[in-house]
Design an enzyme around this catalytic site. Sequence first.
Site, mmCIF file in Angstrom:
data_model
loop_
_atom_site.group_PDB
_atom_site.id
_atom_site.type_symbol
_atom_site.label_atom_id
_atom_site.label_comp_id
_atom_site.label_asym_id
_atom_site.label_seq_id
_atom_site.Cartn_x
_atom_site.Cartn_y
_atom_site.Cartn_z
ATOM 1 N N SER A 109 -12.992 -14.791 3.473
ATOM 2 C CA SER A 109 -13.118 -14.874 2.019
ATOM 3 C C SER A 109 -13.987 -16.033 1.588
ATOM 4 O O SER A 109 -14.032 -17.072 2.246
ATOM 5 C CB SER A 109 -11.712 -15.062 1.423
ATOM 6 O OG SER A 109 -11.799 -15.450 0.074
ATOM 7 N N LYS A 119 -7.049 -18.176 5.474
ATOM 8 C CA LYS A 119 -8.363 -17.624 5.855
ATOM 9 C C LYS A 119 -9.148 -18.658 6.664
ATOM 10 O O LYS A 119 -9.793 -18.357 7.656
ATOM 11 C CB LYS A 119 -9.152 -17.194 4.615
ATOM 12 C CG LYS A 119 -8.570 -15.981 3.912
ATOM 13 C CD LYS A 119 -8.511 -14.765 4.840
ATOM 14 C CE LYS A 119 -7.879 -13.574 4.174
ATOM 15 N NZ LYS A 119 -7.733 -12.426 5.097
ATOM 16 N N GLU A 149 -5.115 -22.221 -13.207
ATOM 17 C CA GLU A 149 -5.030 -23.199 -12.107
ATOM 18 C C GLU A 149 -5.715 -22.647 -10.853
ATOM 19 O O GLU A 149 -5.513 -21.473 -10.500
ATOM 20 C CB GLU A 149 -3.537 -23.446 -11.797
ATOM 21 C CG GLU A 149 -3.246 -24.633 -10.906
ATOM 22 C CD GLU A 149 -3.615 -25.970 -11.601
ATOM 23 O OE1 GLU A 149 -3.531 -26.053 -12.840
ATOM 24 O OE2 GLU A 149 -4.064 -26.874 -10.881
ATOM 25 N N SER A 152 0.868 -1.195 0.000
ATOM 26 C CA SER A 152 0.000 0.000 0.000
ATOM 27 C C SER A 152 0.896 1.234 0.000
ATOM 28 O O SER A 152 2.116 1.130 0.185
ATOM 29 C CB SER A 152 -0.891 -0.001 1.255
ATOM 30 O OG SER A 152 -0.068 -0.087 2.399
ATOM 31 N N TYR A 173 -3.117 -19.181 0.500
ATOM 32 C CA TYR A 173 -3.859 -17.966 0.888
ATOM 33 C C TYR A 173 -5.226 -18.363 1.456
ATOM 34 O O TYR A 173 -5.584 -17.969 2.559
ATOM 35 C CB TYR A 173 -4.063 -17.032 -0.310
ATOM 36 C CG TYR A 173 -5.161 -16.028 -0.056
ATOM 37 C CD1 TYR A 173 -6.454 -16.243 -0.561
ATOM 38 C CD2 TYR A 173 -4.937 -14.901 0.717
ATOM 39 C CE1 TYR A 173 -7.469 -15.347 -0.289
ATOM 40 C CE2 TYR A 173 -5.954 -14.006 0.987
ATOM 41 C CZ TYR A 173 -7.221 -14.236 0.475
ATOM 42 O OH TYR A 173 -8.248 -13.365 0.751
HETATM 43 C C1 WQD Z 1 -12.130 -13.559 -11.450
HETATM 44 C C2 WQD Z 1 -12.387 -14.312 -12.753
HETATM 45 C C3 WQD Z 1 -10.492 -15.551 -13.532
HETATM 46 C C4 WQD Z 1 -7.886 -12.206 -14.462
HETATM 47 C C5 WQD Z 1 -10.345 -13.110 -5.944
HETATM 48 C C6 WQD Z 1 -9.278 -13.253 -4.945
HETATM 49 C C7 WQD Z 1 -9.787 -14.078 -3.803
HETATM 50 C C8 WQD Z 1 -11.080 -13.495 -3.247
HETATM 51 C C9 WQD Z 1 -12.094 -13.329 -4.350
HETATM 52 C C10 WQD Z 1 -10.571 -12.128 -1.345
HETATM 53 C C11 WQD Z 1 -11.772 -15.705 -12.747
HETATM 54 C C12 WQD Z 1 -10.859 -14.450 -14.514
HETATM 55 C C13 WQD Z 1 -8.967 -12.961 -14.051
HETATM 56 C C14 WQD Z 1 -7.557 -12.175 -15.845
HETATM 57 C C15 WQD Z 1 -9.409 -13.631 -16.300
HETATM 58 N N1 WQD Z 1 -10.888 -12.258 -2.616
HETATM 59 N N2 WQD Z 1 -9.706 -13.651 -14.949
HETATM 60 N N3 WQD Z 1 -8.344 -12.891 -16.713
HETATM 61 O O1 WQD Z 1 -9.867 -15.477 -8.524
HETATM 62 O O2 WQD Z 1 -12.350 -15.006 -8.204
HETATM 63 O O3 WQD Z 1 -10.688 -14.350 -6.475
HETATM 64 O O4 WQD Z 1 -11.480 -12.530 -5.361
HETATM 65 O O5 WQD Z 1 -10.373 -12.935 -0.549
HETATM 66 O O6 WQD Z 1 -8.798 -14.074 -2.839
HETATM 67 O O7 WQD Z 1 -8.218 -13.881 -5.584
HETATM 68 O O8 WQD Z 1 -10.800 -13.125 -8.692
HETATM 69 O O9 WQD Z 1 -10.468 -11.300 -10.297
HETATM 70 O O10 WQD Z 1 -8.627 -13.044 -10.026
HETATM 71 O O11 WQD Z 1 -10.732 -13.670 -11.174
HETATM 72 O O12 WQD Z 1 -10.097 -14.287 -17.096
HETATM 73 O O13 WQD Z 1 -6.590 -11.517 -16.285
HETATM 74 O O14 WQD Z 1 -11.742 -13.591 -13.801
HETATM 75 O O15 WQD Z 1 -10.142 -16.723 -14.246
HETATM 76 O O16 WQD Z 1 -12.635 -16.554 -13.483
HETATM 77 P P1 WQD Z 1 -10.941 -14.595 -8.044
HETATM 78 P P2 WQD Z 1 -10.078 -12.718 -10.066
#
Ligand code: WQD
Length: 340
Positions: free
Chosen positions: A126, A155, A298, A37, A151
């Site tokens: 989360s 949680k 993944e 941050s 991660y």
């Molecule tokens: C969302 C969708 C990707 C990037 C995150 C945090 C997790 C939790 C919830 C707090 C997925 C797709 C992504 C890209 C893509 N938060 N995508 N191209 O993985 O659901 O989880 O929010 O705790 O910790 O990681 O969020 O925004 O990474 O992905 O297609 O360049 O977008 O495959 O389907 P995610 P995300």
Amino acid sequence: MKKVLVTGGLGFIGSHTVVELQNEGFEVVIIDDLSNSSIDVLDGIEAITGKKPIFEKLDLREKSDVEQFFKKHSTISGVIHFAASKAVGESVEKPLHYYENNINALVYVLKEMIGLEDSNFIFSSSCTVYGQAEKMPITENAPVQPAESPYGNTKQIGEEIIQDTCKIKSDFNAIALRYFNPIGAHSSAKIGELPIGVPQNLVPFITQTAAGLRDSLSVFGNDYPTPDGTCVRDYIHVVDLAKAHVIALERLLENKNSSNFETFNVGTGVGSSVLEVIQSFEKVSGESLTYKFAPRREGDVISAYANTEKANNSLGWTAKSTLDDAILSAWKWEKKIRNL
Ligand code: WQD
């Protein structure tokens, strides 16, 4: 004026929560180690609310520093604990950093809090604790599944540590808020998400692509068993999420909780696919987005969106912003920080 400690208070969700706490009349003390941050966020908060929070740069992994802090600030009414590393992919590469930073820090904070009278604790949890839930929308009773990443495991372990603390200390009250996908930025565009390096998350990658920082968005998989083949998530405006923290803290301060450990899903209850997010962005921004389909990522779950009945009816909180509202706020913020 009640004093509230916000750990990780200069981060994305933390800073938005500090603004809402100040709007509600709380005195806020922020601890942040500035590892993910910027100190400039303090000015952004002050520019919005007119009040500069007390700030202490501190690494919560340093036990003696945590002890010193609580000696100095003994009149804290509540703690909202955001401070943690949060990149799913990075946690796979650096598991011990994640366990040290996300677990040790939590334990040191809790050890000080149980020494306070009637302490109130809000934990940043989360939806990743559910893994790939069987049934949509996901309720708080859905089974916690083996974590897909260190991660997510921190949680799950964090919630168990807090639950065990609540069992031995009846006047220690805690709420775990299980976030879905936080996106967007404050309407003032004075604070927002500041991903370091290449964004891992979808929405900042979209806005950076549209701003010309990235050549194109890769859509990770379009062969999932969903209506359009892309993954479905519950994208919640960060200000709605911030407000949920204030309401949860007030629930504990006013002794409205039904037990001294509660969990709430914090989402909109609406599932949106990756393609729907792209369509929303193009609609609200008027920009056309360059994207291509790429292999699945993944660890991604197919679908995750919240059943929000418990948060709506027991917590008394409901998300107000739509996907379009949140995406537009994210784009406004991106343009602001890129001087577009
Ligand atoms: C969302 C969708 C990707 C990037 C995150 C945090 C997790 C939790 C919830 C707090 C997925 C797709 C992504 C890209 C893509 N938060 N995508 N191209 O993985 O659901 O989880 O929010 O705790 O910790 O990681 O969020 O925004 O990474 O992905 O297609 O360049 O977008 O495959 O389907 P995610 P995300």
